[in-house]
Enzyme design. Structure first.
Site, short mmCIF file in Angstrom:
data_model
loop_
_atom_site.label_atom_id
_atom_site.label_comp_id
_atom_site.label_asym_id
_atom_site.label_seq_id
_atom_site.Cartn_x
_atom_site.Cartn_y
_atom_site.Cartn_z
N HIS A 118 0.87 -1.18 0.00
CA HIS A 118 0.00 0.00 0.00
C HIS A 118 0.90 1.22 0.00
O HIS A 118 2.02 1.19 0.52
CB HIS A 118 -0.88 -0.03 1.25
CG HIS A 118 -1.95 1.01 1.29
ND1 HIS A 118 -1.69 2.32 1.65
CD2 HIS A 118 -3.28 0.94 1.04
CE1 HIS A 118 -2.82 3.00 1.63
NE2 HIS A 118 -3.80 2.20 1.25
N ASP A 195 3.00 -3.46 7.93
CA ASP A 195 1.69 -2.90 7.64
C ASP A 195 0.67 -4.01 7.84
O ASP A 195 0.57 -4.92 7.01
CB ASP A 195 1.65 -2.37 6.20
CG ASP A 195 0.25 -1.93 5.78
OD1 ASP A 195 -0.67 -1.91 6.62
OD2 ASP A 195 0.08 -1.61 4.58
N GLN A 198 -4.54 -4.95 6.68
CA GLN A 198 -5.40 -6.00 6.13
C GLN A 198 -5.33 -7.28 6.93
O GLN A 198 -6.20 -8.16 6.78
CB GLN A 198 -5.02 -6.27 4.68
CG GLN A 198 -5.26 -5.12 3.72
CD GLN A 198 -6.72 -4.77 3.57
OE1 GLN A 198 -7.60 -5.61 3.74
NE2 GLN A 198 -6.99 -3.52 3.24
N LYS A 221 -10.93 -0.74 9.41
CA LYS A 221 -10.96 -1.97 8.62
C LYS A 221 -11.34 -3.19 9.45
O LYS A 221 -11.47 -4.29 8.92
CB LYS A 221 -9.60 -2.20 7.95
CG LYS A 221 -9.23 -1.13 6.92
CD LYS A 221 -7.92 -1.45 6.24
CE LYS A 221 -7.44 -0.30 5.36
NZ LYS A 221 -8.30 -0.08 4.19
N CYS A 358 -4.83 2.26 -3.96
CA CYS A 358 -3.70 2.89 -3.28
C CYS A 358 -2.48 1.97 -3.27
O CYS A 358 -1.69 1.97 -2.32
CB CYS A 358 -4.06 3.29 -1.84
SG CYS A 358 -5.39 4.49 -1.75
#
Length: 408
Positions: A118, A195, A198, A221, A358
């Site tokens: 991302h 990151d 997700q 999210k 993104c």
């Protein structure tokens, strides 16, 4: 125990939009009533500032805010001092680059990233490498577009100081083999920044077992509100970092020419924080814990497998990630721009994401302008999938008819 259809009763939006087929959870999840109620409780019952007031309502708000921090810490198996509340995952990842990276990266050092990142996991390091005259190095993806340990090791050497990788790709839905990568990175004293935006909605994340140095995710999210995220950092690293922002509530004392900052994590939370949002995030953690990740993963996989089995019967499609580890299907209708196709889906009250998500390097790797992305979560049902698949068929037929007439 499986997730049943009654789980949707937790989400008020389905009462307002009974025909909604929401397949954009990778962008942001829907919000359950307990999360909304907790935030409303703050505003109605003790909606005042924290840490500063000596009156009862401020004490109550402070207690709830710090309780939220404890809940989040327990949720990912961290200590309270290692949980920094941020605006979102993007803010957390930028903070690491602008504090740890700015201090520790030198000319000639290397930072490993990937084409799956991302933009928030890529661009802060790209710009920092430009300023520091360091080198940005990409892990080669395999033929399916996955990060492998073997390919990571092919670009890893003693000059690598930072490894910044996604835990789960927001476009391809692949889980990165982080435990092995982190073990190799630490053997060479490289710091690993994850990151996890997700990952946290779908996987039980244990930062101690994972051994990540920094890890960021967003509330919105994972059933929580927008406007708040979490940066986890190992305490020994956070203690070495200077604040990125200075202002109220992050200092112990101020003189004419000196400031003494608070201990971690408070030195990183200048100004009035997103108090209601922190409470909402904590409640989201509790909701997910009550439902259980095993049930979420089982539900996710079942919907994903069923959807793929139906899409495989339709000609005129390209599915880019049939081996995805979570419920993300990234695809295109051949010859049709994803924005045009998404408009057709919207007319059927099916919410899909269209574009580069993104993560433009993924689209470049796939050699396309962008993609359609259907992402499933715990509130989706087999009926949602059936309506989605039927609309795919209608969309393919519609554009085949249009394109056919253009070529007559």
């Amino acid at each position: 125990m499986k997730i049943d259809a009654h789980i949707r009763d937790l989400f008020p939006i389905y009462q307002q939009q009974p025909h909604l087929v929401y397949l954009d959870s990778a962008a942001t999840s829907l919000k359950p009533q307990p999360v909304l109620a907790k935030m409303q409780e703050y505003y109605e019952q003790y909606g005042v500032n924290i840490h500063r007031g000596v009156y009862h309502l401020s004490y109550l708000a402070t207690e709830e805010y710090e309780k939220a921090r404890r809940t989040v810490a327990k949720f990912i198996n961290a200590s309270e001092e290692e949980i920094v509340f941020t605006k979102n995952a993007t803010a957390g990842l930028n903070m690491v680059a602008l504090t740890y990276g700015e201090t520790n990266l030198q000319r000639g050092d290397k930072v490993i990233v990937s084409e799956l990142e991302h933009h928030s996991s890529l661009l802060p390091w790209m710009k920092l490498c430009e300023r520091k005259q360091a080198q940005l190095v990409y892990v080669p993806l395999n033929n399916d577009g996955q990060i492998t340990v073997e390919n990571f090791l092919s670009v890893f050497d003693n000059q690598v100081k930072v490894v910044a990788l996604t835990y789960v790709s927001n476009v391809m839905g692949y889980i990165t083999p982080l435990p092995e990568i982190i073990r190799f990175a630490h053997a060479k004293q490289a710091v690993v920044v994850v990151d996890a935006a997700q990952a946290v909605p779908h996987l039980a994340v244990d930062v101690k077992a994972l051994d990540a140095d920094f890890l960021a995710f967003s509330a919105h999210k994972m059933l929580g509100p927008t406007g708040i995220g979490v940066l986890y950092g190992k305490a020994k690293l956070l203690k070495k970092l200077a604040p990125l922002a200075y202002g109220g509530d992050m200092n112990e004392s101020v003189s004419h020419h000196m400031v003494e900052v608070k201990p971690i994590p408070y030195r990183f939370e200048a100004g009035t924080p997103a108090i209601a949002e922190a409470l909402g995030l904590a409640k989201a953690c509790e909701v997910i814990t009550d439902i259980a990740y095993d049930r979420i993963r089982e539900h996710d996989r079942a919907l994903h497998a069923y959807a793929l089995s139906q899409l495989n019967k339709i000609s005129g499609l390209t599915v880019y990630n049939p081996k995805a580890d979570i419920g993300i299907i990234t695809f295109n209708i051949n010859g049709v721009h994803p924005h045009d196709a998404a408009t057709f889906f919207d007319q059927k009250q099916i919410a899909l994401r269209a574009g580069h998500h993104c993560a433009q390097l993924v689209s470049k790797w796939l050699h396309c302008e962008g993609t359609l992305r259907a992402s499933f979560y715990l509130y989706n049902t087999k009926k949602d999938v059936d309506l989605f698949v039927e609309t795919v068929k209608q969309t393919v037929a519609f554009f085949e008819n249009i394109l056919g007439k253009q070529h007559e």
